[in-house]
Write an enzyme that holds these catalytic residues in place. Structure first.
Site, PDB file in Angstrom:
ATOM      1  N   LYS A  13      44.904  13.347  39.356  1.00 22.74           N
ATOM      2  CA  LYS A  13      45.831  14.471  39.557  1.00 22.74           C
ATOM      3  C   LYS A  13      45.237  15.789  39.076  1.00 22.74           C
ATOM      4  O   LYS A  13      45.357  16.803  39.746  1.00 22.74           O
ATOM      5  CB  LYS A  13      47.157  14.226  38.796  1.00 22.74           C
ATOM      6  CG  LYS A  13      47.929  13.004  39.272  1.00 22.74           C
ATOM      7  CD  LYS A  13      49.318  12.935  38.637  1.00 22.74           C
ATOM      8  CE  LYS A  13      49.308  12.729  37.133  1.00 22.74           C
ATOM      9  NZ  LYS A  13      48.942  11.366  36.708  1.00 22.74           N
ATOM     10  N   ARG A  88      58.241  12.673  34.982  1.00 18.29           N
ATOM     11  CA  ARG A  88      57.774  11.328  34.677  1.00 18.29           C
ATOM     12  C   ARG A  88      58.923  10.371  34.391  1.00 18.29           C
ATOM     13  O   ARG A  88      58.681   9.206  34.102  1.00 18.29           O
ATOM     14  CB  ARG A  88      56.862  11.373  33.449  1.00 18.29           C
ATOM     15  CG  ARG A  88      55.379  11.367  33.787  1.00 18.29           C
ATOM     16  CD  ARG A  88      54.625  11.639  32.509  1.00 18.29           C
ATOM     17  NE  ARG A  88      53.380  10.979  32.418  1.00 18.29           N
ATOM     18  CZ  ARG A  88      52.196  11.600  32.437  1.00 18.29           C
ATOM     19  NH1 ARG A  88      52.129  12.889  32.613  1.00 18.29           N
ATOM     20  NH2 ARG A  88      51.098  10.921  32.280  1.00 18.29           N
ATOM     21  N   ARG A 126      36.298   8.910  31.133  1.00 15.94           N
ATOM     22  CA  ARG A 126      36.665  10.315  31.287  1.00 15.94           C
ATOM     23  C   ARG A 126      36.307  11.112  30.029  1.00 15.94           C
ATOM     24  O   ARG A 126      36.517  10.663  28.917  1.00 15.94           O
ATOM     25  CB  ARG A 126      38.166  10.432  31.560  1.00 15.94           C
ATOM     26  CG  ARG A 126      38.668  11.865  31.603  1.00 15.94           C
ATOM     27  CD  ARG A 126      39.985  11.985  32.296  1.00 15.94           C
ATOM     28  NE  ARG A 126      41.106  11.551  31.486  1.00 15.94           N
ATOM     29  CZ  ARG A 126      42.379  11.585  31.919  1.00 15.94           C
ATOM     30  NH1 ARG A 126      42.657  11.997  33.130  1.00 15.94           N
ATOM     31  NH2 ARG A 126      43.338  11.172  31.134  1.00 15.94           N
ATOM     32  N   ARG A 159      39.306  11.945  24.966  1.00 13.31           N
ATOM     33  CA  ARG A 159      40.699  11.996  24.507  1.00 13.31           C
ATOM     34  C   ARG A 159      41.053  10.733  23.741  1.00 13.31           C
ATOM     35  O   ARG A 159      40.712   9.639  24.156  1.00 13.31           O
ATOM     36  CB  ARG A 159      41.630  12.150  25.713  1.00 13.31           C
ATOM     37  CG  ARG A 159      42.053  13.585  25.957  1.00 13.31           C
ATOM     38  CD  ARG A 159      42.740  13.731  27.276  1.00 13.31           C
ATOM     39  NE  ARG A 159      43.912  12.873  27.414  1.00 13.31           N
ATOM     40  CZ  ARG A 159      44.672  12.848  28.513  1.00 13.31           C
ATOM     41  NH1 ARG A 159      44.378  13.621  29.537  1.00 13.31           N
ATOM     42  NH2 ARG A 159      45.709  12.055  28.578  1.00 13.31           N
ATOM     43  N   ARG A 170      49.990   3.279  28.257  1.00  8.95           N
ATOM     44  CA  ARG A 170      50.335   4.348  29.207  1.00  8.95           C
ATOM     45  C   ARG A 170      50.664   3.776  30.581  1.00  8.95           C
ATOM     46  O   ARG A 170      51.594   4.238  31.237  1.00  8.95           O
ATOM     47  CB  ARG A 170      49.189   5.364  29.306  1.00  8.95           C
ATOM     48  CG  ARG A 170      49.122   6.260  28.062  1.00  8.95           C
ATOM     49  CD  ARG A 170      47.770   6.905  27.893  1.00  8.95           C
ATOM     50  NE  ARG A 170      47.418   7.808  28.966  1.00  8.95           N
ATOM     51  CZ  ARG A 170      46.166   8.146  29.263  1.00  8.95           C
ATOM     52  NH1 ARG A 170      45.164   7.643  28.586  1.00  8.95           N
ATOM     53  NH2 ARG A 170      45.938   8.994  30.243  1.00  8.95           N
TER      54      ARG A 170
HETATM   55  P1  ADP Z   1      47.498  11.252  32.195  1.00  9.67           P
HETATM   56  O1  ADP Z   1      48.123  11.692  33.495  1.00  9.67           O
HETATM   57  O2  ADP Z   1      46.056  10.968  32.292  1.00  9.67           O
HETATM   58  O3  ADP Z   1      48.303  10.192  31.484  1.00  9.67           O
HETATM   59  P2  ADP Z   1      48.494  13.618  30.844  1.00  9.67           P
HETATM   60  O4  ADP Z   1      47.597  14.610  30.244  1.00  9.67           O
HETATM   61  O5  ADP Z   1      49.286  13.974  32.040  1.00  9.67           O
HETATM   62  O6  ADP Z   1      47.542  12.394  31.133  1.00  9.67           O
HETATM   63  O7  ADP Z   1      49.534  13.078  29.740  1.00  9.67           O
HETATM   64  C1  ADP Z   1      49.110  12.686  28.456  1.00  9.67           C
HETATM   65  C2  ADP Z   1      50.303  12.271  27.613  1.00  9.67           C
HETATM   66  O8  ADP Z   1      51.206  13.382  27.468  1.00  9.67           O
HETATM   67  C3  ADP Z   1      51.163  11.156  28.188  1.00  9.67           C
HETATM   68  O9  ADP Z   1      50.650   9.875  27.873  1.00  9.67           O
HETATM   69  C4  ADP Z   1      52.505  11.419  27.491  1.00  9.67           C
HETATM   70  O10 ADP Z   1      52.480  10.987  26.150  1.00  9.67           O
HETATM   71  C5  ADP Z   1      52.560  12.937  27.470  1.00  9.67           C
HETATM   72  N1  ADP Z   1      53.252  13.494  28.666  1.00  9.67           N
HETATM   73  C6  ADP Z   1      52.691  14.269  29.642  1.00  9.67           C
HETATM   74  N2  ADP Z   1      53.610  14.622  30.572  1.00  9.67           N
HETATM   75  C7  ADP Z   1      54.783  14.058  30.184  1.00  9.67           C
HETATM   76  C8  ADP Z   1      56.100  14.019  30.728  1.00  9.67           C
HETATM   77  N3  ADP Z   1      56.412  14.656  31.880  1.00  9.67           N
HETATM   78  N4  ADP Z   1      57.050  13.328  30.055  1.00  9.67           N
HETATM   79  C9  ADP Z   1      56.770  12.685  28.900  1.00  9.67           C
HETATM   80  N5  ADP Z   1      55.553  12.670  28.338  1.00  9.67           N
HETATM   81  C10 ADP Z   1      54.558  13.340  28.962  1.00  9.67           C
END
Ligand code: ADP
Ligand code: ZN
Length: 213
Positions: A13, A88, A126, A159, A170
């Site tokens: 994404k 999400r 990554r 990360r 996750r």
């Molecule tokens: P990825 O898509 O690789 O999981 P992100 O950077 O989008 O990584 O998200 C990292 C973390 O941030 C998630 O595992 C979660 O803990 C938190 N997070 C991100 N977006 C949301 C969301 N919309 N709702 C709840 N938690 C979120």
């Protein structure tokens, strides 16, 4: 124009988002990036956010929704924006519907689907630039100089949550909390499929759909 990129962690994404945002001149709103900034800057919410992010759990809806409302209210989002990592949960999707209705804008949702074994391999390999946000992959898209960002020269970081055991959490969170969002949009006929292993492929599909509209 509100674009939503939907898909499990590691489907690409972030990479697709950067290119689409440049093409359409809209800001890339990544909830993951915003939440990590809160952690890094040790804001009031940052400490609480860290507990969830580090463990691989979703951050509570109230916190994330607040963060998104705040970000998309800025003037650079006046003509639209791209959401990467939001919504999400179904609750977040309902909140986004409200935001779109208030602004009189349409939401375009694109689902990116990639097999789970590919996701795990990608996330483990990554690396990100902590300074400019560029995304690398030690297997598929390594930096030119060992572990340094091509764009700004900063040392690349792994990360904390891109490690095997947290990746599993996750992906479980994705199946339990986030996948239902796809049904929510599916029932409304709002989600287009844009799957592909290569970002070029995914981008072409998305651009094709958007330009027909
Ligand atoms: P990825 O898509 O690789 O999981 P992100 O950077 O989008 O990584 O998200 C990292 C973390 O941030 C998630 O595992 C979660 O803990 C938190 N997070 C991100 N977006 C949301 C969301 N919309 N709702 C709840 N938690 C979120
Ligand atoms: Zn960089």
């Amino acid at each position: 124009m509100i674009i939503v990129l939907f898909g499990a962690p590691g489907v690409g994404k972030g990479t697709v988002a950067e290119i689409l945002c440049r093409r359409y001149g809209i800001p890339h709103v990544s909830t993951g990036d915003i939440l990590r900034t809160h952690i890094a800057k040790k804001t009031e919410a940052g400490e609480k956010i860290r507990e969830f992010v580090d463990a691989g759990f979703l951050v509570p809806d109230e916190i994330v929704t607040e963060v998104v409302r705040d970000r998309v209210g800025k003037t650079d989002c006046a003509k639209g924006f791209l959401l990467d990592g939001f919504p999400r949960t179904v609750e977040q999707a309902r909140e986004l519907d409200k935001i779109a209705a208030e602004r009189g804008e349409k939401i375009h949702v694109f689902n990116i689907d990639v097999p789970e074994d590919v996701i795990v391999r990608r996330l483990c390999a990554r690396r990100i630039c902590p300074k400019c946000g560029a995304i690398y992959n030690l297997e598929f898209r390594p930096p030119k100089k060992d572990m340094l960002c091509d764009c700004c020269g900063a040392a690349l970081a792994h990360r904390h949550d891109d490690r095997d055991e947290i990746i599993k959490v996750r992906l479980r969170e994705y199946g339990k909390m986030t996948k239902p969002v796809l049904d929510y949009y599916g029932k409304k006929g709002m989600a287009a499929h844009a799957s592909g292993l290569y970002s070029e492929e995914v981008i072409n599909k998305i651009v094709g759909v958007l330009e027909k509209k």
